[in-house]
Design an enzyme around this catalytic site. Structure first.
Site, PDB file in Angstrom:
ATOM      1  N   GLU A  60     -14.834   0.363  15.998  1.00  0.00           N
ATOM      2  CA  GLU A  60     -15.285   0.624  15.094  1.00  0.00           C
ATOM      3  C   GLU A  60     -16.615  -0.823  15.440  1.00  0.00           C
ATOM      4  O   GLU A  60     -16.404  -1.656  15.950  1.00  0.00           O
ATOM      5  CB  GLU A  60     -14.584  -0.369  13.986  1.00  0.00           C
ATOM      6  CG  GLU A  60     -13.538   0.430  14.005  1.00  0.00           C
ATOM      7  CD  GLU A  60     -12.535   0.372  12.493  1.00  0.00           C
ATOM      8  OE1 GLU A  60     -13.072  -0.156  12.346  1.00  0.00           O
ATOM      9  OE2 GLU A  60     -10.951   0.948  12.060  1.00  0.00           O
ATOM     10  N   THR A  70      -5.429   5.089   7.472  1.00  0.00           N
ATOM     11  CA  THR A  70      -5.638   4.037   6.686  1.00  0.00           C
ATOM     12  C   THR A  70      -5.654   2.975   7.193  1.00  0.00           C
ATOM     13  O   THR A  70      -5.635   1.666   6.848  1.00  0.00           O
ATOM     14  CB  THR A  70      -6.352   4.042   5.536  1.00  0.00           C
ATOM     15  OG1 THR A  70      -4.702   4.051   4.739  1.00  0.00           O
ATOM     16  CG2 THR A  70      -5.874   5.217   4.379  1.00  0.00           C
ATOM     17  N   ALA A  71      -4.791   2.618   8.260  1.00  0.00           N
ATOM     18  CA  ALA A  71      -4.117   1.154   8.890  1.00  0.00           C
ATOM     19  C   ALA A  71      -4.738   1.004   9.815  1.00  0.00           C
ATOM     20  O   ALA A  71      -5.661  -0.425   9.694  1.00  0.00           O
ATOM     21  CB  ALA A  71      -2.978   1.209   8.538  1.00  0.00           C
ATOM     22  N   ARG A  72      -4.898   0.954  10.879  1.00  0.00           N
ATOM     23  CA  ARG A  72      -5.455   0.197  12.171  1.00  0.00           C
ATOM     24  C   ARG A  72      -5.346   1.251  13.439  1.00  0.00           C
ATOM     25  O   ARG A  72      -4.389   2.092  13.437  1.00  0.00           O
ATOM     26  CB  ARG A  72      -4.907  -1.042  12.841  1.00  0.00           C
ATOM     27  CG  ARG A  72      -4.991  -2.503  12.134  1.00  0.00           C
ATOM     28  CD  ARG A  72      -6.697  -2.192  11.997  1.00  0.00           C
ATOM     29  NE  ARG A  72      -6.989  -3.971  11.464  1.00  0.00           N
ATOM     30  CZ  ARG A  72      -7.107  -3.571  10.209  1.00  0.00           C
ATOM     31  NH1 ARG A  72      -6.570  -3.088   8.883  1.00  0.00           N
ATOM     32  NH2 ARG A  72      -7.585  -5.216   9.613  1.00  0.00           N
ATOM     33  N   HIS A  79     -13.822   3.228   7.293  1.00  0.00           N
ATOM     34  CA  HIS A  79     -12.914   1.739   7.245  1.00  0.00           C
ATOM     35  C   HIS A  79     -13.309   1.302   5.686  1.00  0.00           C
ATOM     36  O   HIS A  79     -13.919   0.641   5.690  1.00  0.00           O
ATOM     37  CB  HIS A  79     -13.184   1.092   8.483  1.00  0.00           C
ATOM     38  CG  HIS A  79     -12.313   0.056   8.765  1.00  0.00           C
ATOM     39  ND1 HIS A  79     -11.501  -0.545   8.779  1.00  0.00           N
ATOM     40  CD2 HIS A  79     -11.529  -0.831   7.560  1.00  0.00           C
ATOM     41  CE1 HIS A  79     -10.714  -1.499   9.281  1.00  0.00           C
ATOM     42  NE2 HIS A  79     -10.594  -1.556   8.353  1.00  0.00           N
ATOM     43  N   ASP A  84      -9.362   6.451   8.746  1.00  0.00           N
ATOM     44  CA  ASP A  84     -10.153   5.470   7.894  1.00  0.00           C
ATOM     45  C   ASP A  84     -10.381   4.205   8.509  1.00  0.00           C
ATOM     46  O   ASP A  84     -11.416   3.311   8.566  1.00  0.00           O
ATOM     47  CB  ASP A  84      -9.466   5.530   6.527  1.00  0.00           C
ATOM     48  CG  ASP A  84     -10.803   3.775   5.787  1.00  0.00           C
ATOM     49  OD1 ASP A  84     -11.837   4.457   5.686  1.00  0.00           O
ATOM     50  OD2 ASP A  84     -10.510   2.754   5.817  1.00  0.00           O
ATOM     51  N   ILE A 125       0.765  -1.519   0.116  1.00  0.00           N
ATOM     52  CA  ILE A 125       0.252  -0.007   0.174  1.00  0.00           C
ATOM     53  C   ILE A 125       0.600   1.082  -0.014  1.00  0.00           C
ATOM     54  O   ILE A 125       0.630   2.270  -1.245  1.00  0.00           O
ATOM     55  CB  ILE A 125      -1.004   0.151   1.047  1.00  0.00           C
ATOM     56  CG1 ILE A 125      -1.973  -0.391   0.890  1.00  0.00           C
ATOM     57  CG2 ILE A 125      -1.723   1.173   1.641  1.00  0.00           C
ATOM     58  CD1 ILE A 125      -2.581  -1.464   2.225  1.00  0.00           C
TER      59      ILE A 125
END
Length: 312
Positions: free
Chosen positions: A258, A227-229, A277, A253, A153
């Site tokens: 979540e 955008t990972a964790r 996400h 994200d 990524i």
């Protein structure tokens, strides 16, 4: 041998139907994305393979699934949803999938970066409310993008960013090279970045890596993209930095909890752009993901047939 996709949403249900081949193993699709862990034994029955998108699989629940021998997890972050080592001890192998959405996630990271730099979400909200709000933006050409972690990524992010006129520096836990990217120690990446984008798997070593101290070491006015964790970042420290302006804007994200709870502090801050996400959610990535999952299932069936001498 039978597989069950235990928590399929409407989109992935349709992809499975399209990507199955004649002669494939039986794949039952449970169109219940909000399934609870306690419901898994009933849904799986005696199936040997569970395909899981986002549902937690506690080890004690897995042991109640009499036939379960394999879990095909739709992504790389299985450890956020299950204890892989405990499952292995119970005779259940966990298979993960990488690379399926590298371009999709990279494009999301770039989009969040630009949205943050231009304050698009704030202006959009204000204009819908009847307020003609105009904000000063960050011009990104010539600025430095810092990448923390450098897998597929991040490589796609670097490719797009370099073509957009940014300088790219990166840190990775193991040595890497990439044309146009300067690899530096983590502290130097943090100090130089005008935009910091996170691209690490979540594990015991990376949990909370972007700590209060590391956030304080960032350049004032930095943009942070994740955008990972979510758990890579000390969210409380990030909130404080957003409130003070030390972090100009965050494009997020992913979150520690979540779905993001209603009324979460991030939803109250004008300098946060939120995404649910969904960085990987493109038709191309979905096709890649399900193809990879079905390939895992085919290999499992083939391996079992080779062991027993039965035709696959």
């Amino acid at each position: 041998m039978r597989a069950v996709f235990v928590d399929a949403n409407e989109t992935l249900s349709a992809v499975v139907a399209r990507r199955l081949r004649p002669g494939d193993l039986s794949v039952a699709v449970n169109r219940q994305p909000a399934i609870t862990p306690a419901e898994l034994p009933g849904v799986l029955g005696d199936a040997e393979i569970a395909i899981i998108d986002h549902t937690h699989l506690p080890t004690d629940v897995a042991r109640q699934c009499a036939g379960l021998r394999h879990v095909v997890f739709l992504g790389t972050g299985a450890r956020s949803y299950m204890n892989v080592e405990e499952l292995a001890e119970a005779g259940i192998a966990v298979h993960t999938i990488s690379g399926y959405g590298d371009t999709a996630v990279a494009e999301c990271a770039i989009a969040l970066m630009w949205a943050a730099a231009r304050s698009f979400t704030l202006m959009d909200r204000e204009m819908r409310a009847g307020n003609w709000l105009r904000t000063d933006a960050v011009q990104l050409t010539g600025k430095t993008l810092g990448l923390v972690g450098f897998g597929g990524i991040a490589a796609e992010v670097a490719r797009i960013a370099l073509g957009s006129g940014l300088r790219v520096v990166a840190w990775n836990r193991s040595p890497k090279t990439f044309p146009g990217v300067t690899f530096l120690p983590l502290d130097e990446v943090l100090a130089q970045a005008d935009v910091l984008s996170l691209h690490l798997l979540l594990n015991d070593e990376t949990r909370g890596l972007i700590s209060r101290e590391k956030i304080a070491a960032l350049k004032p006015g930095v943009i942070l993209v994740n955008t990972a964790r979510g758990a890579l970042v000390d969210e409380e420290a990030l909130v404080d930095a957003l409130r003070s302006g030390h972090v100009r804007h965050a494009g997020l994200d992913v979150f520690t909890v979540e779905p993001l709870p209603a009324g979460h502090v991030f939803t109250t801050l004008d300098n946060v752009t939120l995404s649910a996400h969904s960085a990987f959610r493109t038709p191309e990535a979905s096709d890649n993901l399900i193809d990879a999952a079905l390939d895992h299932c085919r290999r499992i069936v083939g391996s079992a047939a080779a062991t027993t001498g039965e035709p696959s």
